[in-house]
Design an enzyme around this catalytic site. Structure first.
Site, PDB file in Angstrom:
ATOM      1  N   GLU A   4     -11.214 -10.756  -1.537  1.00 23.90           N
ATOM      2  CA  GLU A   4     -10.910  -9.968  -0.348  1.00 23.90           C
ATOM      3  C   GLU A   4     -12.191  -9.340   0.208  1.00 23.90           C
ATOM      4  OE1 GLU A   4      -6.542  -8.672  -0.340  1.00 23.90           O
ATOM      5  OE2 GLU A   4      -7.666  -7.143  -1.384  1.00 23.90           O
ATOM      6  N   GLU A  46      -9.612  -0.662  -1.629  1.00 26.87           N
ATOM      7  CA  GLU A  46      -9.282   0.708  -1.192  1.00 26.87           C
ATOM      8  C   GLU A  46      -9.388   1.678  -2.363  1.00 26.87           C
ATOM      9  OE1 GLU A  46      -5.564  -0.286   0.706  1.00 26.87           O
ATOM     10  OE2 GLU A  46      -6.675  -1.271   2.314  1.00 26.87           O
ATOM     11  N   HIS A  92      -8.404  -3.037  -6.277  1.00 25.31           N
ATOM     12  CA  HIS A  92      -8.346  -3.218  -4.811  1.00 25.31           C
ATOM     13  C   HIS A  92      -9.492  -2.436  -4.164  1.00 25.31           C
ATOM     14  CE1 HIS A  92      -6.934  -3.104  -0.681  1.00 25.31           C
ATOM     15  NE2 HIS A  92      -6.144  -4.122  -0.985  1.00 25.31           N
ATOM     16  N   GLY A 107      -7.344  -5.150   6.622  1.00 23.36           N
ATOM     17  CA  GLY A 107      -6.713  -4.218   7.552  1.00 23.36           C
ATOM     18  C   GLY A 107      -7.438  -4.079   8.876  1.00 23.36           C
ATOM     19  N   SER A 153      -6.493  -9.572   6.449  1.00 24.87           N
ATOM     20  CA  SER A 153      -5.910  -9.835   7.772  1.00 24.87           C
ATOM     21  C   SER A 153      -5.214 -11.200   7.853  1.00 24.87           C
ATOM     22  CB  SER A 153      -6.976  -9.689   8.863  1.00 24.87           C
ATOM     23  OG  SER A 153      -7.477  -8.363   8.871  1.00 24.87           O
ATOM     24  N   LYS A 180       0.854  -1.208   0.000  1.00 24.53           N
ATOM     25  CA  LYS A 180       0.000   0.000   0.000  1.00 24.53           C
ATOM     26  C   LYS A 180       0.885   1.252   0.000  1.00 24.53           C
ATOM     27  CE  LYS A 180      -3.282  -2.769   2.542  1.00 24.53           C
ATOM     28  NZ  LYS A 180      -4.609  -2.834   3.061  1.00 24.53           N
ATOM     29  N   GLY A 198      -0.876  -5.691   5.767  1.00 30.83           N
ATOM     30  CA  GLY A 198      -0.126  -5.343   6.983  1.00 30.83           C
ATOM     31  C   GLY A 198       1.009  -6.305   7.318  1.00 30.83           C
TER      32      GLY A 198
HETATM   33  C1  PEP Z   1      -4.711  -6.011   1.252  1.00 29.70           C
HETATM   34  O1  PEP Z   1      -4.005  -5.029   1.250  1.00 29.70           O
HETATM   35  O2  PEP Z   1      -5.175  -6.436   0.202  1.00 29.70           O
HETATM   36  C2  PEP Z   1      -4.980  -6.692   2.517  1.00 29.70           C
HETATM   37  C3  PEP Z   1      -5.623  -7.826   2.492  1.00 29.70           C
HETATM   38  O3  PEP Z   1      -4.544  -6.073   3.669  1.00 29.70           O
HETATM   39  P1  PEP Z   1      -4.420  -6.743   5.123  1.00 29.70           P
HETATM   40  O4  PEP Z   1      -3.638  -8.026   4.945  1.00 29.70           O
HETATM   41  O5  PEP Z   1      -3.700  -5.728   5.947  1.00 29.70           O
HETATM   42  O6  PEP Z   1      -5.806  -7.027   5.608  1.00 29.70           O
END
Ligand code: PEP
Length: 251
Positions: A166, A97, A95, A172, A212, A11, A234
């Site tokens: 996801e 985000e 994504h 996150g 996560s 990210k 993360g």
């Molecule tokens: C991501 O950035 O696609 C993600 C799944 O982040 P995290 O592992 O922090 O949840």
């Protein structure tokens, strides 16, 4: 047999010196790891330094986004050919985000996928439902719609596409989805791909889980044969924790 794949999505984290330090720590931790593929997607500003640092290593390079035009008056954008020039092989597209914070819709994501495929970059298409959609029992419908809209008018050959399931509420937050729910959703995604393209194409697509993921839960996900790997945010920022994820078989 689909090879397990682990993608680090940094990210908007890490400056050049931090990226270099990560590689110095991470690459020795991968000694003797076989049968898995590893990709790092840093911010654009670190692509150049990472392409040098990863040279000769088994770790591949990816970007977090791209623009659909090749060049011209598109201030602030980066094209597929620029990513190839920076030694990227992979690119994350859609994504959550970017869908939620930047406002990318399925039309934009469809254009980006086409640009990536035309340039022979491997797109990692991210799909997934929000908490409200899951609570309203709409998760599968939402994911199916995303697949249809994002892949509209796209012809695919085997090995050209990666998908990351996801669930938005798991990204996150420290709250991961259950491996059983992920297994069911990934099986459903594969069924959709078989109807949209063909069974052999669907069988060839690696479908990852993201949300996560960490060194404590990775083995649980990878123990399900439907789950081909993970997109990790993360927990990919620390060399040691990402290496443990990649070495999940030894946990
Ligand atoms: C991501 O950035 O696609 C993600 C799944 O982040 P995290 O592992 O922090 O949840």
């Amino acid at each position: 047999m689909r090879k397990a794949l682990f993608i680090a999505n940094w990210k908007m984290n890490k400056k050049i010196a931090e990226a270099r330090k990560f590689c110095e720590e991470f690459l020795p931790l991968l000694d003797n790891v076989t049968d898995v593929e590893t990709v790092i997607c840093p911010p654009f500003t670190c692509l150049h330094v990472l392409s040098a640092a990863l040279q000769g290593s088994p770790v591949k390079l990816g970007a977090q986004d791209l623009f659909w035009e090749d060049k011209g008056a598109y201030t602030g954008e980066i094209s597929a050919s620029m990513l190839l020039d920076a030694a990227c092989e992979f690119v994350i597209v859609g994504h959550s985000e970017r869908r939620q914070i930047v406002g990318e819709n399925d039309t934009v994501i469809n254009r980006k996928l086409k640009a990536a495929l035309d340039a022979s970059l491997l797109p990692v298409l991210c799909i997934g439902e929000t908490l409200q959609e899951r609570e309203n029992s709409m998760a599968m419908e939402v994911v199916k719609e995303q697949l249809h809209r994002d892949l509209r008018d796209i012809e695919l050959s085997e090995g050209q596409l990666l998908i990351a399931y996801e669930p938005v509420w798991a990204i996150g937050t420290g709250v991961n989805a259950s491996s059983d729910d992920v297994r069911k959703m990934i099986a459903f995604v594969r069924e959709c791909l078989a109807k949209m393209f063909s069974q052999s194409l669907a069988d060839s697509v690696r479908i990852l889980y993201g949300g996560s993921v960490n060194e404590e839960n990775i083995k649980m996900f990878l123990s399900k044969e439907e789950i081909d790997g993970a997109l990790v945010g993360g927990a990919s920022l620390q060399a040691e924790s990402f290496a443990k994820i990649v070495r999940y078989k030894e946990i």
